[in-house]
Design a protein around this motif. Sequence first.
Motif, short mmCIF file in Angstrom:
data_model
loop_
_atom_site.label_atom_id
_atom_site.label_comp_id
_atom_site.label_asym_id
_atom_site.label_seq_id
_atom_site.Cartn_x
_atom_site.Cartn_y
_atom_site.Cartn_z
N ARG A 1 1.08 -1.17 -0.06
CA ARG A 1 0.01 -0.02 0.05
C ARG A 1 0.89 1.07 -0.14
NH1 ARG A 1 -2.49 0.67 4.65
NH2 ARG A 1 -3.89 2.00 3.85
N ASP B 1 0.91 2.75 -3.49
CA ASP B 1 -0.26 3.48 -3.69
C ASP B 1 -0.47 4.65 -3.15
OD1 ASP B 1 -2.93 3.55 -4.95
OD2 ASP B 1 -3.52 3.52 -2.80
N GLU C 1 -3.28 -1.80 -3.45
CA GLU C 1 -4.27 -0.77 -2.77
C GLU C 1 -4.67 -1.83 -1.62
OE1 GLU C 1 -7.56 0.53 -5.09
OE2 GLU C 1 -6.35 1.48 -6.57
#
Length: 989
Positions: A9, A12, A143
């Motif tokens: 993550r 992202d 994500e």
Amino acid sequence: MPNFKARARALDMLGKQQIAGIPTAISELFKNAYDAYADNVIVDYFRTENLIVLRDDGFGMTKYEFENRWLTIGTESKVKSPFGSANIAPPIGKDPRPVMGEKGIGRLAIAMLGSQVLVLTRALREGEIHKFVASFINWSLFELPGLNLEDIYIPVKEFDALPNHEQILTLIAEAETNAGSLSGKIEESLLNSILEDMSAFKNINIEKKERNLEEPCKFNDDSAGTRFYIFPSNPLIADDLEGNISDDDAPYLKKMLIGFTDDVMPGHNQIQLKAHFRDYKYPEYYEDVIAETNFFTEDEFKESDHLFTGRFNEFGQFIGRVKIFGKEQDQEYVIPWTKNKGKTVECGPFEIVVMTIQGIQSESLLGKETHAKINDKLYKYGGIYIYKDGIRILPYGNNQNDFLDIEYRRSKHAGIYYWSYRRLLGAVRLNSGINDSLKEKAGREGFQQTKAFRDMRDILINFFIQTAKDFFNEKGDYSDFYRKIKTDNIKRDELLKRDEKNKKKKKDDFSAKLYEVLNLLDTNGYEDNCNRILNSLNGTLSDIDTIGNRESAALKLIEAERRALEKLYGLKSSYSLSKPRGVSFSKKVEYDYNFYKNKIVELEQNIFYEARRNIELLIGEKSRNAQLELDRRRRIEESLLRLSTDAKKQIQEHVKDTDETLADVMKNVGKSTKESLGTVEKVIRSINFSLGQTDFTDMNDKDIYSWRMDVENKIISVMETEKKELETIKALLDNVKWEKDEEGNIVSYIDVLEAGDSKLNELKEKSEADSDLAQLGMAVNIINHEFDASIKMVRENLRRLKAWADVNQGLDGIYSGIKSSFDHLDSYLTLFTPLNRRLQRKTVEIRGHEIEEFIIKLFGERFKRHHIEINSSMAFRQSVINVFPSSIYPVFVNIIDNATYWIKGKTENGIIDLDIDDYGFIISNNGSGIPERDRDTIFEMGFTRKPGGRGLGLYISSEALKEQGMSLELVEPKKGFSVSFRIIKSGST
């Protein structure tokens, strides 16, 4: 040993979540292309496929560089280091470029454009072409919570040639396998969604797409570059391209990406990068939404009313040049900067160029069309753009980002704070190595709020406040010229409007009278009126026989002659018309007026002369038969007295008007000369009064010199002002002079004005017609593209629908209805193929029956509605002509379209007849005839009697035939018809 670990993550959050929006993401990728020494960078947005392709022709990446720099976050890929691309030698023939990127995360902007990307790249290093490198990435994996970066496998492969479809599928399959192996760490529904996206990507044939991509940036044998195939694309892209915008504003994406390089404003450097965003609304048609033609040009920038160019030095002081209403100031203009108290500014020195126009056109030097065009562009794209090394920094330039509070100050007091953010265009120019203390935010949406940025902002705010005060305020140090020209422009506009209003009234009055007279002439009522005068005279003469007294009878005869002539002169005067001087008219009115003049000469020679002669003969015959002694001298004297009285009366009226005009002129001239002398005398008296009260005894030489120069300048200033006014009056009076030509006609300045006005009117009409043609051409071109693409899609979907209809009985009726309607529409669309000049550039044999069939297919429904029958002779149907289809078919279409219009409502049984003779094709109809006055002008551009018509059809048809050695003419109507045209074939005489 414990150390930091990175979740997936994190990528992202560093990438997509840091980017402010779609335009910022694209801008970052454009900058990457610039760093790769690309000449072109292109976004291809295929709406119907939900696909976006971003490509450049830069130096590309090797497999090693892709894996160790592009796939490594925060690398030194753009900075000067042993591992940085800044150390890669520029391609042969290219100068070194300053590096745009520094943080090593700009590439992550791709995730903002769509959830998956296929990367294709090929490197050029020291003249050597490397292998193709391909990689596939699904951003959605980054994500998801619970995954580490090392959990996600990114397939990367090398290929000797551009990978084919099967090789790309293998690459995607590897990504699918890796995603499937993470099933224990990913929620099943999320994993299934990701796998579905990957599977959908397989339907894109990259190999075929590459072949169909348009130049530039195509992979050839020796070309390098990088591709990003992004699917599915972010739906926000379509919103940013269109969105909820008004007609006078521009789409958000367009505003943010247009002007990406600083290459239109004066003083710019040549930036070797062209950026394009091609919006494919249909598969075979695109619009380049950030094309250079959509933005400003250098000429438009220079056409501005006011222009400021200069540089802020290291102390924040502005030194530059200023043009007000196109006139450059004599000296350099300097704005001091005291806020930093003599210290150098943190932001470093930088340049600025900014232009603006007057908000009201009447105050501007620009013409109406130019002012409207530039004002429209300023409203859409105006603002202060900031460029670093020639590349735009976002969001500056977007008129919704008024970071200098220009509109806020203007809303407080427009008279003091002249500048408007939607009425100016400017560039602030920064350079690497000089302005590096200005740091962009991580999300690439403007500069960080550092001391350097605040210095730059304060300096710019001071610039706009001070320039408004100095040049545009009532008491500004440099505002005299601005106020004078502004006032002059307003006066000029008022004079032009007044003159235009007067001319319009004269034109309207004359045109109304002209067509009133022409309508009278069309009715041929003059012959009936002449006959009525003669019949009335005959009746009066018959009554004379009953008068016994010869002298009374003679007087009655003279009175009868006088009344008959008065009626005849009255009839002639009802057709009398005089065109006003100093006013030009449209071609149509000029044609009709020339027809009128010729017709009046014809009437005078044939009808009125004959009527006058018949009156004379009737009176003479009656006097002889009745043996009346008429005093011939008295008759002549009566006639001459009548004419003389009428002539004197008319001339006296004109003399009165002329005398009144002369009196007004003399009154104004006298008043102006008296006021000029009085003004000068007043200033001189004031100076003499001051002289008498001034003691020079205790004044030093410098003060005496200053006093003397001050009073001398006052005298010179008032003298120049009044002299200019008197010179203007003299020039106006000079234009009143006249002389007579060899024929005794007055030749004056009015003739010059009339000729100029007529030429201007002619050019304006031609410009409007050319503009109409251009717009029609563009519209047809766009329609052709869009219809062609749309119809292909409809045909394809109909074929697919048929497969369903064959197995679903309920769909059969729906399919049949749609198919029938489409076939009807498609038959119409195919009719336009012969009209396409680009598709039909070879001459072919065309038979008469083919033309007839074409016409019936095209106009059949209209013929039915208006009860029109089309006939063609056997000779016409069997005729053959060798010609371009695009030249002959439109001629028939235009003529028959006109015929249909003039037939409908005029006759219940309309007929259009097609025939042929020794010279060419004959097209006849029984609709309204063509008035005599129009016969010589119907082929002129812009001439039309059709309400709302453009007057282009017959003109274009005639010109198109001329190109093929043919011609079009109006001939004597074929028997039984009211109008006949002949298309004269090549070689006929």
